[in-house]
Motif scaffolding. Structure first.
Motif, short mmCIF file in Angstrom:
data_model
loop_
_atom_site.label_atom_id
_atom_site.label_comp_id
_atom_site.label_asym_id
_atom_site.label_seq_id
_atom_site.Cartn_x
_atom_site.Cartn_y
_atom_site.Cartn_z
N GLU A 136 42.41 8.57 -30.82
CA GLU A 136 40.94 8.43 -29.97
C GLU A 136 41.14 9.87 -30.04
N ARG A 168 36.22 10.32 -19.20
CA ARG A 168 35.95 8.84 -19.35
C ARG A 168 34.55 8.61 -18.68
N THR A 216 48.05 6.38 -30.53
CA THR A 216 46.65 5.50 -30.18
C THR A 216 45.99 6.62 -30.41
N LYS A 266 38.74 10.19 -32.78
CA LYS A 266 37.55 10.19 -32.73
C LYS A 266 36.11 10.98 -31.77
N GLU A 267 37.23 11.81 -30.44
CA GLU A 267 36.39 12.23 -29.61
C GLU A 267 36.46 13.59 -29.98
#
Length: 274
Positions: A148, A111, A144, A151-152
């Motif tokens: 994600e 991150r 969730t 998306k990544e």
């Protein structure tokens, strides 16, 4: 020069479902089962000595990468190498606590990396991969993480579609192939095929990309597709054995050999005259 592997010399990293987790209740458990399996994967047929060798290699790479990252946490290469090595090492975790202890620092590092350099494909890719490890430790909250991850991987594909032998398309295909369909989750037959085929086109010399497409063809009883992939893998196999060599590829070959034998037998059975 970092001691860990570069992006074009890395072992297999592909999503797949973990069988035991399919027994967990309701659909969130099924989503949690959509996990990442990578360099250290060794099934019950793998000899114990080989499993030990795979673990030793992953542990050494992990400790080296961790030391280098901690010494220079803003160095982008050190950071994503740590993300990759963490993912590989987490494959040998014997319980959720150990797996989480490896994955969560890597997620935090990735991150920070994508915030520092949002155009670096490796950061987004290994964020998604370590999120997959984290998803393996959860029942509630896994959905969730799957969203994600999707998306990544999409961001990775936009930035560098060939990274890790078309890893973004390979993993997106596996995500859509293994996850439950709408409305439970993101599983989607047509999207799975789209991304498996894209991975094969982008990195046609990489065995895993063909194996994934063959697995889908077998599941969907696509006779044309099975014949195509059987022929392609038969031709590719000796070339790949000469190309992907060394201890870093040992665990990949243990998995690929087993998958190839099983899928070939299943496909030939389905294609046999009735």
């Amino acid at each position: 020069m970092f001691a860990t592997l570069n992006s074009q010399n890395s072992a297999r990293r592909t999503l797949k479902c973990a069988g035991p987790r399919l027994a967990r209740a309701f659909w969130v458990g099924l989503v949690a089962a959509c996990i990442v399996a990578g360099t250290a994967t060794a099934d019950q047929t793998t000899p114990a000595d080989d499993k030990t060798q795979f673990l030793q290699w992953a542990e050494k790479a992990y400790l080296t990468a961790k030391q280098q990252y901690e010494a220079s946490p803003t160095n982008t290469e050190a950071a994503w190498h740590f993300g990759r090595a963490s993912f590989d090492r987490a494959e040998f975790a014997t319980n959720d606590t150990e797996r989480s202890a490896i994955a969560e620092p890597a997620i935090a590092a990735m991150r920070a990396l994508v915030a520092q350099d949002p155009k670096l494909a490796a950061g987004h890719y290994y964020l998604a991969m370590n999120l997959g490890q984290s998803a393996r430790t959860k029942l509630l909250g896994a959905l969730t993480l799957v969203d994600e991850m999707e998306k990544e991987f999409k961001i990775t594909r936009d930035l560098d579609p060939k990274f890790d032998y078309a890893g973004a398309d390979r993993n997106l295909g596996s995500l859509y192939f293994e996850a439950p369909g709408w409305p439970a989750s993101i599983g989607n037959h047509s999207l799975a095929r789209k991304h498996f085929e894209a991975a094969e086109k982008l990195a046609p010399d990489y065995p895993e990309n063909h194996l994934n497409l063959l697995a889908a063809d077998v599941k969907w009883n696509d006779t044309k597709g099975m014949r195509k992939e059987l022929a392609a893998l038969t031709e590719l196999w000796p070339k790949a054995q000469a190309q992907f060599t060394g201890e870093e590829w040992a665990s990949s070959w243990a998995d690929w050999q087993a998958r190839w034998a099983d899928l070939k037998a299943e496909a030939e059975k389905l294609l046999a005259p009735k």
